[in-house]
Write an enzyme that holds these catalytic residues in place. Structure first.
Site, PDB file in Angstrom:
ATOM      1  N   CYS A   1      42.244  42.374  42.462  1.00 26.09           N
ATOM      2  CA  CYS A   1      43.483  42.666  41.492  1.00 26.09           C
ATOM      3  C   CYS A   1      43.130  42.835  40.066  1.00 26.09           C
ATOM      4  CB  CYS A   1      43.887  41.011  41.500  1.00 26.09           C
ATOM      5  SG  CYS A   1      42.662  39.988  40.912  1.00 26.09           S
TER       6      CYS A   1
ATOM      7  N   ASP B   1      41.040  41.143  37.852  1.00 22.60           N
ATOM      8  CA  ASP B   1      40.885  40.240  37.112  1.00 22.60           C
ATOM      9  C   ASP B   1      39.351  39.858  36.818  1.00 22.60           C
ATOM     10  OD1 ASP B   1      43.426  39.513  36.735  1.00 22.60           O
ATOM     11  OD2 ASP B   1      43.518  38.092  38.437  1.00 22.60           O
TER      12      ASP B   1
ATOM     13  N   CYS C   1      44.423  34.770  37.268  1.00 23.96           N
ATOM     14  CA  CYS C   1      45.424  34.047  37.779  1.00 23.96           C
ATOM     15  C   CYS C   1      45.403  32.397  37.690  1.00 23.96           C
ATOM     16  CB  CYS C   1      46.011  34.642  38.911  1.00 23.96           C
ATOM     17  SG  CYS C   1      44.842  33.916  40.360  1.00 23.96           S
TER      18      CYS C   1
ATOM     19  N   CYS D   1      40.791  34.752  45.238  1.00 26.44           N
ATOM     20  CA  CYS D   1      40.493  34.185  43.603  1.00 26.44           C
ATOM     21  C   CYS D   1      39.553  33.342  43.489  1.00 26.44           C
ATOM     22  CB  CYS D   1      41.864  33.629  43.172  1.00 26.44           C
ATOM     23  SG  CYS D   1      43.386  34.361  43.515  1.00 26.44           S
TER      24      CYS D   1
HETATM   25 FE1  FES Z   1      43.326  37.896  40.724  1.00 26.55          FE
HETATM   26 FE2  FES Z   1      43.785  35.468  41.483  1.00 26.55          FE
HETATM   27  S1  FES Z   1      45.277  37.007  41.867  1.00 26.55           S
HETATM   28  S2  FES Z   1      42.048  36.424  40.644  1.00 26.55           S
END
Ligand code: FES
Length: 149
Positions: free
Chosen positions: A35, A37, A60, A104
């Site tokens: 994602c 992140d 998130c 995540c």
């Molecule tokens: Fe990226 Fe949860 S959607 S860490």
């Protein structure tokens, strides 16, 4: 957000150990390939014990909650115990995560491992035989695109 447990919501709303650690001697940064992140984990290690830990996450709610819980689980522990931390243990401590959010939690486990690897590298020790290969946040369960995120 009804899909999250109370513990997840609590750690998301009041994350523990957020911030930076100026005197950290192990810093790990990982990105979640799934994602995009990012998480940074700061460890202060003295006499083989994690005496302090802080984290910064751009991710998130599940990533924030799992990082928060991961820091609580390794604080005051030995390096050996921290190395045994799995994303499964973090998820269990949070009373579970929805399946689409499991990837995540991998970010937290990998960030701890990356910080420990950095610690060993700074001591002039090759971290790979101890910490293992870092998979930069790839979630095995997500390979093949079945994860739906
Ligand atoms: Fe990226 Fe949860 S959607 S860490």
């Amino acid at each position: 957000m009804g899909m999250y447990s109370e513990k997840v919501m609590d750690h998301f709303a009041n994350p523990r150990n957020v911030g930076e650690l100026p005197d950290a001697n192990g810093i790990g940064e990982v990105g979640n390939a799934k994602c995009g992140d990012i998480m940074r984990m700061y460890l202060k290690i003295e006499n083989n014990t994690i005496t302090d830990v802080k984290f910064m996450t751009f991710g998130c709610g599940a990533a924030i909650a799992t990082s928060s819980m991961a820091t609580e689980l390794i604080k005051g522990k030995s390096i050996e115990e921290a190395l045994k931390l799995t994303n499964k243990a973090v998820v269990e401590a949070l009373d579970g995560l929805p399946p689409v959010k499991l990837h995540c939690s991998v970010l937290a486990e990998q960030a701890v491992k990356a910080a420990l690897a950095d610690y060993y590298t700074r001591q002039g020790v090759d971290p790979e035989p101890i910490v293992g290969k870092l998979d930069d946040g790839h979630c095995a369960g997500c390979e093949g695109g079945s994860c739906g995120v």
